[in-house]
Design a protein around this motif. Structure first.
Motif, PDB file in Angstrom:
ATOM      1  N   PRO B 550       0.810  -1.232   0.000  1.00 19.73           N
ATOM      2  CA  PRO B 550       0.000   0.000   0.000  1.00 19.73           C
ATOM      3  C   PRO B 550       0.837   1.273   0.000  1.00 19.73           C
ATOM      4  CG  PRO B 550      -0.229  -1.224   2.073  1.00 19.73           C
ATOM      5  CD  PRO B 550       0.465  -2.127   1.112  1.00 19.73           C
ATOM      6  N   TYR B 551       2.058   1.206   0.549  1.00 22.10           N
ATOM      7  CA  TYR B 551       2.885   2.411   0.545  1.00 22.10           C
ATOM      8  C   TYR B 551       3.365   2.735  -0.870  1.00 22.10           C
ATOM      9  CZ  TYR B 551       6.767   5.607   1.232  1.00 22.10           C
ATOM     10  OH  TYR B 551       7.616   6.678   1.140  1.00 22.10           O
ATOM     11  N   THR B 552       3.847   1.721  -1.577  1.00 17.65           N
ATOM     12  CA  THR B 552       4.269   1.942  -2.968  1.00 17.65           C
ATOM     13  C   THR B 552       3.109   2.497  -3.777  1.00 17.65           C
ATOM     14  OG1 THR B 552       5.496  -0.103  -2.648  1.00 17.65           O
ATOM     15  CG2 THR B 552       5.568   0.865  -4.826  1.00 17.65           C
ATOM     16  N   ARG B 553       1.941   1.883  -3.564  1.00 18.37           N
ATOM     17  CA  ARG B 553       0.769   2.321  -4.312  1.00 18.37           C
ATOM     18  C   ARG B 553       0.484   3.795  -3.992  1.00 18.37           C
ATOM     19  NH1 ARG B 553      -3.485  -1.374  -2.564  1.00 18.37           N
ATOM     20  NH2 ARG B 553      -1.969  -2.972  -3.121  1.00 18.37           N
ATOM     21  N   ALA B 554       0.496   4.141  -2.692  1.00 20.70           N
ATOM     22  CA  ALA B 554       0.190   5.508  -2.284  1.00 20.70           C
ATOM     23  C   ALA B 554       1.206   6.495  -2.826  1.00 20.70           C
ATOM     24  CB  ALA B 554       0.141   5.592  -0.761  1.00 20.70           C
ATOM     25  N   LEU B 555       2.465   6.061  -2.857  1.00 18.53           N
ATOM     26  CA  LEU B 555       3.534   6.932  -3.355  1.00 18.53           C
ATOM     27  C   LEU B 555       3.286   7.271  -4.823  1.00 18.53           C
ATOM     28  CD1 LEU B 555       5.944   7.908  -1.779  1.00 18.53           C
ATOM     29  CD2 LEU B 555       7.289   6.038  -2.707  1.00 18.53           C
ATOM     30  N   ILE B 556       2.941   6.265  -5.600  1.00 21.88           N
ATOM     31  CA  ILE B 556       2.675   6.490  -7.022  1.00 21.88           C
ATOM     32  C   ILE B 556       1.419   7.346  -7.185  1.00 21.88           C
ATOM     33  CG2 ILE B 556       2.046   5.347  -9.180  1.00 21.88           C
ATOM     34  CD1 ILE B 556       3.811   2.983  -8.229  1.00 21.88           C
ATOM     35  N   GLU B 557       0.428   7.054  -6.364  1.00 23.43           N
ATOM     36  CA  GLU B 557      -0.842   7.772  -6.466  1.00 23.43           C
ATOM     37  C   GLU B 557      -0.698   9.250  -6.098  1.00 23.43           C
ATOM     38  OE1 GLU B 557      -4.358   6.850  -7.049  1.00 23.43           O
ATOM     39  OE2 GLU B 557      -3.069   5.626  -8.338  1.00 23.43           O
ATOM     40  N   SER B 558       0.229   9.566  -5.182  1.00 23.01           N
ATOM     41  CA  SER B 558       0.291  10.962  -4.744  1.00 23.01           C
ATOM     42  C   SER B 558       1.108  11.838  -5.689  1.00 23.01           C
ATOM     43  CB  SER B 558       0.817  11.069  -3.312  1.00 23.01           C
ATOM     44  OG  SER B 558       1.939  10.265  -3.134  1.00 23.01           O
ATOM     45  N   MET B 559       1.692  11.246  -6.735  1.00 26.17           N
ATOM     46  CA  MET B 559       2.393  12.083  -7.710  1.00 26.17           C
ATOM     47  C   MET B 559       1.391  12.762  -8.632  1.00 26.17           C
ATOM     48  SD  MET B 559       5.330   9.348  -8.673  1.00 26.17           S
ATOM     49  CE  MET B 559       5.531  10.020 -10.304  1.00 26.17           C
ATOM     50  N   PRO B 560       1.478  14.086  -8.778  1.00 27.98           N
ATOM     51  CA  PRO B 560       0.520  14.768  -9.670  1.00 27.98           C
ATOM     52  C   PRO B 560       0.582  14.216 -11.089  1.00 27.98           C
ATOM     53  CG  PRO B 560       1.740  16.369  -8.377  1.00 27.98           C
ATOM     54  CD  PRO B 560       2.376  15.040  -8.122  1.00 27.98           C
ATOM     55  N   SER B 561       1.750  13.720 -11.510  1.00 30.45           N
ATOM     56  CA  SER B 561       1.845  13.228 -12.877  1.00 30.45           C
ATOM     57  C   SER B 561       1.059  11.936 -13.084  1.00 30.45           C
ATOM     58  CB  SER B 561       3.309  13.028 -13.275  1.00 30.45           C
ATOM     59  OG  SER B 561       3.911  12.069 -12.443  1.00 30.45           O
ATOM     60  N   SER B 562       0.623  11.299 -11.961  1.00 27.66           N
ATOM     61  CA  SER B 562      -0.206  10.109 -12.115  1.00 27.66           C
ATOM     62  C   SER B 562      -1.651  10.468 -12.435  1.00 27.66           C
ATOM     63  CB  SER B 562      -0.203   9.284 -10.822  1.00 27.66           C
ATOM     64  OG  SER B 562       1.098   8.938 -10.459  1.00 27.66           O
ATOM     65  N   HIS B 563      -1.959  11.751 -12.334  1.00 29.59           N
ATOM     66  CA  HIS B 563      -3.360  12.155 -12.475  1.00 29.59           C
ATOM     67  C   HIS B 563      -3.472  13.278 -13.477  1.00 29.59           C
ATOM     68  CE1 HIS B 563      -4.053   9.795  -8.909  1.00 29.59           C
ATOM     69  NE2 HIS B 563      -2.993  10.381  -8.397  1.00 29.59           N
ATOM     70  N   GLU B 564      -3.344  12.945 -14.753  1.00 34.63           N
ATOM     71  CA  GLU B 564      -3.349  14.013 -15.729  1.00 34.63           C
ATOM     72  C   GLU B 564      -4.748  14.561 -15.936  1.00 34.63           C
ATOM     73  OE1 GLU B 564      -0.696  12.674 -18.950  1.00 34.63           O
ATOM     74  OE2 GLU B 564       0.797  13.590 -17.618  1.00 34.63           O
ATOM     75  N   GLY B 565      -5.754  13.917 -15.375  1.00 38.55           N
ATOM     76  CA  GLY B 565      -7.108  14.428 -15.523  1.00 38.55           C
ATOM     77  C   GLY B 565      -7.518  15.342 -14.382  1.00 38.55           C
ATOM     78  N   LEU B 566      -6.830  15.235 -13.251  1.00 34.77           N
ATOM     79  CA  LEU B 566      -7.235  16.023 -12.089  1.00 34.77           C
ATOM     80  C   LEU B 566      -6.789  17.470 -12.236  1.00 34.77           C
ATOM     81  CD1 LEU B 566      -6.599  13.776  -8.972  1.00 34.77           C
ATOM     82  CD2 LEU B 566      -8.638  14.010 -10.371  1.00 34.77           C
ATOM     83  N   HIS B 567      -7.611  18.371 -11.728  1.00 31.85           N
ATOM     84  CA  HIS B 567      -7.253  19.778 -11.766  1.00 31.85           C
ATOM     85  C   HIS B 567      -7.806  20.489 -10.550  1.00 31.85           C
ATOM     86  CE1 HIS B 567      -6.265  23.663 -13.220  1.00 31.85           C
ATOM     87  NE2 HIS B 567      -5.652  23.136 -14.257  1.00 31.85           N
ATOM     88  N   SER B 568      -6.952  21.281  -9.892  1.00 33.50           N
ATOM     89  CA  SER B 568      -7.383  21.922  -8.651  1.00 33.50           C
ATOM     90  C   SER B 568      -8.568  22.859  -8.883  1.00 33.50           C
ATOM     91  CB  SER B 568      -6.223  22.688  -8.012  1.00 33.50           C
ATOM     92  OG  SER B 568      -6.003  23.886  -8.704  1.00 33.50           O
ATOM     93  N   ALA B 569      -8.631  23.471 -10.069  1.00 32.30           N
ATOM     94  CA  ALA B 569      -9.729  24.400 -10.334  1.00 32.30           C
ATOM     95  C   ALA B 569     -11.066  23.678 -10.321  1.00 32.30           C
ATOM     96  CB  ALA B 569      -9.515  25.073 -11.679  1.00 32.30           C
ATOM     97  N   GLY B 570     -11.049  22.397 -10.697  1.00 31.70           N
ATOM     98  CA  GLY B 570     -12.285  21.627 -10.692  1.00 31.70           C
ATOM     99  C   GLY B 570     -12.603  21.065  -9.320  1.00 31.70           C
ATOM    100  N   GLY B 571     -11.830  21.463  -8.295  1.00 32.40           N
ATOM    101  CA  GLY B 571     -12.076  20.969  -6.935  1.00 32.40           C
ATOM    102  C   GLY B 571     -11.497  19.586  -6.709  1.00 32.40           C
TER     103      GLY B 571
END
Lengths: 322, 641
Positions: B550-571
């Motif tokens: 779970p730590y490896t998974r969380a580490l990868i998940e917390s990188m902004p580059s893992s989430h190219e769809g997420l945007h702070s403006a969209g909340g």
């Protein structure tokens, strides 16, 4: 943008004098060339570039922490170029800064209470009995325990210190914050926490951010618009996703492709050569010495920022390639 | 500052000593009723008796009374003059450093002018002009010493002013006066207090010196210098006479220095870190290491445990770390700060900090000769030979590893000659060869430049070239690209990849990084560290694409580059791990990650998970809930559900 900008900067320039070349003529090093941009209320403008691109200089110039020259520099309707020092001191309540190094940005001798009180005292906010609750509110806002107030910075981890730095900036309820590499020194898991904190604060308080970073993915996530700088010149500016996913300037494209990623195929654009010295910049387009698409024409004129899409501008003569 | 309530223990002795030295002279009337200037020639140079504990001087005056009353004069002159100098000097220094411009000019030029005069000459001049006396002395000494204070304050304040927290105060709109007095001054108090002690001590000696020359305190008024002057003529008959004022001088100066040294330590908010002496780490002899049979294996870390050896209690900083490093392979050690990744690599180099000792486990290395050695057993000489020859290391900031005052060529030649006997010109040719190999254009010319004439990327290339000079079998790269820009980072990664492939002997690369993106680019195998343990290990593509811990998974998940769809403006929020990694001394029971783990169950608090290998042995994970964990362990899981 329809709303009047909170911050409007036109033709910002900054040079440092570096000794003399002759008896009378001073040599100077120009680190910002003709930078213009604006930030709307509630907007996050990302500033990306490599070292020496002048991104931190811009942040400090706006806050008047260093001298600079510009045709226009207006903040909230006030002209920063002609403002008196006394007025500027009052205006500082509206514009704050969060630093990169969480270790250098807090006075090792002051407790957190003293650090935050200094911010409030500077503007006569929450005096007397209102002070205590306000301090507790501030540390809670950035996700820290109120019992931390009487500790000194060395008792905290990097992430916690960065939160304290954010609390100090927020103490005076500014409408604009310069985040100068605010998450770059943090570990990945802590960086995500602080980014979430900034995103929450933005939603809650409507603060505008100038988010300076060399990390493109972070900037893309947090910013509405992104401005790409190279050696003190604007290369490209536009909506965050557009600049990131369909860059129009070869430098932006190279920057995005050089960023190591777990998820993207590496279609790397390789840059050749080194970043030129600011003392010996190439003529014409300053990027041409490393640009894979450079043509003879690039040496002759400095390419102006041209509109390449909705709110999207790029300073490249070769509009045919990207 | 320290309040009276928590008066630090280490200030006790120096404070008492200093207080005694100040109080005793000023309580002279209580100690002896004798008049220090009453002459009784009949008793000149009388030996000590019950009435006159220290005997009498050349005019038959009571020495005890004279040394005490003399002390009053000497101490007053020294402290008053030093304090005045300190206040004036600090004032000029602070103003000059904070406001710069003309005030900086005035401060530095004024100091320069005064510093140009030899102190004794200046003192002689003034005393000759204005006549001797305590008042003149104070004035002279203050003028003499204020420039040193101004200089020290100026340079220290300049350093502090450039720090971010002063800039933050300015950005907050704090008035200048408050920044200077409330922020800058406390932060330069340490060096100032040391300067104060040195100056007070020097002032006492100068006062004594001038009085000795007859230019200070006017006789018959006593002072220590006066006493030395008088006693000098009778040194042979009466050595006691000269020893008394000398002893008083030495004691006083020692007490002041002692006090100010401790004061500086106390003013340091972090507190003095113990005695400053590191405990020497002793290699631990464990003979039961399994022999390396596979000739491809370059180094093996087996069940390594490192402990801190400070303050009696020992806490494990590294627990059960095992790694096998193979030729032609890049193993990445990934983790956040404090996870122990750098310590593990330093252990391989035999370069553990003194406060850390190897408690158990083995570190084995196959040398170029084919001989397998246990690094824990080796003496310092052999270790030195191994470093650079068999193992080489490159660091994050190449500027700190290169000597700025020597040319690249000299540094490279020295490194080459340290391990290989060859002539200087051969070594130089070899160095040029190496620089070409690491991709430096016109290496013949650039080899003669200084480190600061090169960019960060070029300096890192030089470091890599130097590391390769003896064709090591193992290259440890500790965050080699973290300080570099992304475009340059890409080039260095590319370079390391090529080198690994074309080194004849088969280079094994141990790559330490916090950046998973970089690791994905370069590594064959990945070991993820958390809180001193390897929590997951295996082939890079498997671990990064399909993490089981779970730590490896969380580490990868917390990188902004893992989430190219997420945007702070969209909340959108990034999936972050809550909390912070535990300190080595406060690790939770059971699994060290359970406090922050989204899938922890009761069993995680009770069982310290081992590194469970997968069925094919290709990867391993330290988690009770991973598919690799043995089935029997999870009896508690139902409870939690």
């Amino acid at each position: 943008m329809t709303a009047a900008p909170l911050l409007d900067v036109q033709n910002l320039e900054k040079s440092y004098s570096i000794g003399r070349s002759g008896l009378f003529s001073k040599r100077s090093l120009k680190v910002l060339h003709d930078v213009s941009f604006s930030v709307a209320p509630g907007e996050v403008l990302g500033l990306v570039g490599e070292s020496g691109s002048g991104k931190s200089t811009i942040g400090r110039a706006i806050l008047r922490l260093i001298d600079s020259q510009s045709d226009v520099m207006r903040f909230g309707g006030q002209d920063l170029n002609s403002i008196s020092p006394a007025r500027m001191r009052i205006l500082r309540k509206e514009m704050q800064i969060i630093f990169q190094d969480p270790y250098a940005s807090l006075d090792p001798r002051k407790t957190i209470r003293a650090v935050l009180s200094e911010a409030l005292d500077a503007h006569g906010l929450h005096q007397g009995a209102a002070r205590g609750p306000r301090l507790i509110e501030l540390v809670t806002l950035v996700g820290l325990d109120p019992s931390f107030l009487d500790r000194r910075p060395h008792e905290f981890s990097g992430g916690q210190r960065q939160r304290i730095g954010i609390a100090r900036a927020l103490a005076v309820e500014p409408s604009f914050i310069v985040c100068d590499e605010a998450v770059s020194a943090l570990d990945v898991s802590i960086q995500a926490q602080v980014l979430n904190l900034l995103a929450d604060l933005r939603a809650k308080t409507g603060v505008s951010l100038l988010f300076i970073s060399h990390d493109l993915s972070v900037v893309r996530y947090i910013s509405d618009r992104v401005m790409v700088l190279y050696l003190g010149r604007v290369m490209e500016v536009g909506p965050a996703d557009r600049v990131h996913f369909s860059p129009k300037h070869p430098y932006t494209a190279a920057l995005v492709s050089a960023e190591p990623s777990l998820h993207r195929e590496n279609r790397r654009i390789r840059l050749t050569g080194e970043i030129p010295s600011p003392l010996a910049l190439p003529s014409g387009c300053i990027f041409r010495s490393r640009c894979p698409y450079a043509q003879p024409a690039c040496a002759e004129t400095v390419p102006p920022l041209q509109t390449v899409g909705d709110q999207h501008q790029s300073a490249c003569l070769r509009t045919d390639i990207l | 500052m320290m309040s009276a309530r928590n008066f630090p223990k280490r200030m006790f002795l120096p404070s008492v000593l200093l207080a005694a030295l100040i109080i005793i002279p000023f309580s002279a009337p209580l100690i002896t009723a004798e008049d220090p200037i009453k002459i009784a020639v009949r008793y000149r140079l009388a030996a000590p008796d019950l009435q006159h504990w220290l005997g009498r001087d050349e005019f038959g005056r009571d020495r005890l009374a004279r040394v005490l009353h003399g002390g009053q004069v000497s101490l007053t002159v020294a402290f008053v003059a030093t304090t005045i100098a300190c206040i004036i000097g600090t004032f000029f220094g602070l103003i000059g450093a904070y406001f710069r411009g003309p005030s900086e000019f005035i401060t530095s030029r004024l100091s320069d002018i005064v510093l140009c005069f030899p102190p004794i000459l200046l003192a002689l001049l003034v005393v000759t002009l204005f006549g001797p006396g305590a008042g003149t002395l104070v004035a002279v000494l203050s003028v003499l010493y204020f420039p040193t204070f101004a200089r020290i304050t100026f340079s220290e304040a300049l350093r502090v002013t450039s720090l971010d927290f002063v800039e933050a105060s300015r950005a907050l709109g704090t008035p200048s006066r408050r920044i200077v007095l409330g922020t800058i001054l406390p932060n330069i108090a340490g060096p100032l207090s040391v300067q104060y002690s040195l100056t007070a001590a020097a002032a006492i000696t100068i006062e004594s010196g001038l009085s000795f020359l007859g230019l200070g305190v006017v006789p018959p008024a006593p002072s220590w210098g006066q006493m030395i002057r008088g006693a000098r003529q009778f040194m042979n008959q009466d050595p006691l006479g000269i020893m008394i004022p000398c002893a008083a001088l030495v004691l006083t100066i020692y007490a002041i220095n002692f006090f100010c040294d401790r004061l500086r330590d106390t003013l340091d908010p972090k507190g003095a870190s113990g005695s400053g002496m590191d405990e020497v780490s002793k290699p631990l002899a464990l003979a039961d290491a399994p022999a390396i049979k596979d000739p491809d294996v370059v180094a093996v870390i087996n069940k390594l445990r490192l402990e801190t050896a400070r303050f009696g209690t020992s806490a494990a900083v590294i627990e059960d770390v095992s790694l096998t490093l193979r030729a032609n392979q890049c193993t990445a050690l990934v983790g956040e700060s404090g996870s122990g990744k750098s310590l593990s690599s330093l252990a391989l180099m035999g370069l553990l900090p003194g406060a850390i000792r190897q408690a158990s486990g083995t570190l084995q290395l196959r040398r170029k000769t084919g001989e397998v050695v246990d690094l824990g057993f080796l003496d310092a000489r052999t270790l030195e030979d191994i470093r650079g020859n068999d193992i080489a290391m490159i660091f994050q900031e190449p500027m700190t590893s290169l000597n700025p005052i020597h040319k690249i060529s000299d540094q490279m030649i020295e490194a080459i000659q340290a391990h290989r006997p060859m002539s200087k010109s051969d070594a130089r040719a070899h160095a040029v060869q190496l620089l070409k190999r690491v991709g430096m254009n016109d290496a013949e010319q650039r080899i003669d430049s200084y480190p600061d004439q090169m960019s960060g990327g070029m300096r890192q290339r030089v470091m890599i070239g130097m590391a390769l000079s003896c064709e090591p079998r193992l290259l440890i790269a500790d965050e080699p690209t973290t300080a570099l820009d992304v475009t340059i980072q890409a080039e260095i990664i590319q370079l390391l990849q090529t080198l690994r492939q074309d080194q004849g002997t088969g280079l094994s690369l141990l790559f330490i990084s916090h950046n998973l993106g970089v690791v994905a680019d370069i590594a064959d195998r990945v070991a993820v560290m958390y809180s001193g343990q390897i929590v997951e290990e295996g082939p890079a593509d498997q671990i990064l694409r399909d993490p089981h811990h779970p730590y490896t998974r969380a580490l990868i998940e917390s990188m902004p580059s893992s989430h190219e769809g997420l945007h702070s403006a969209g909340g959108d929020r990034l999936p972050a791990i809550s909390g912070t990694p535990p300190l080595p001394s406060a690790r939770p029971s059971g699994c060290t990650f359970r406090d922050r783990c989204p899938i922890a169950v009761h069993a995680c608090a009770e069982i310290r998970p081992a590194l469970y290998p997968s069925a094919d042995g290709g990867r391993a994970v330290r988690c009770l809930r991973a598919p690799e964990a043995p089935a029997g362990l999870m009896n508690h899981q139902t409870e939690a559900a």
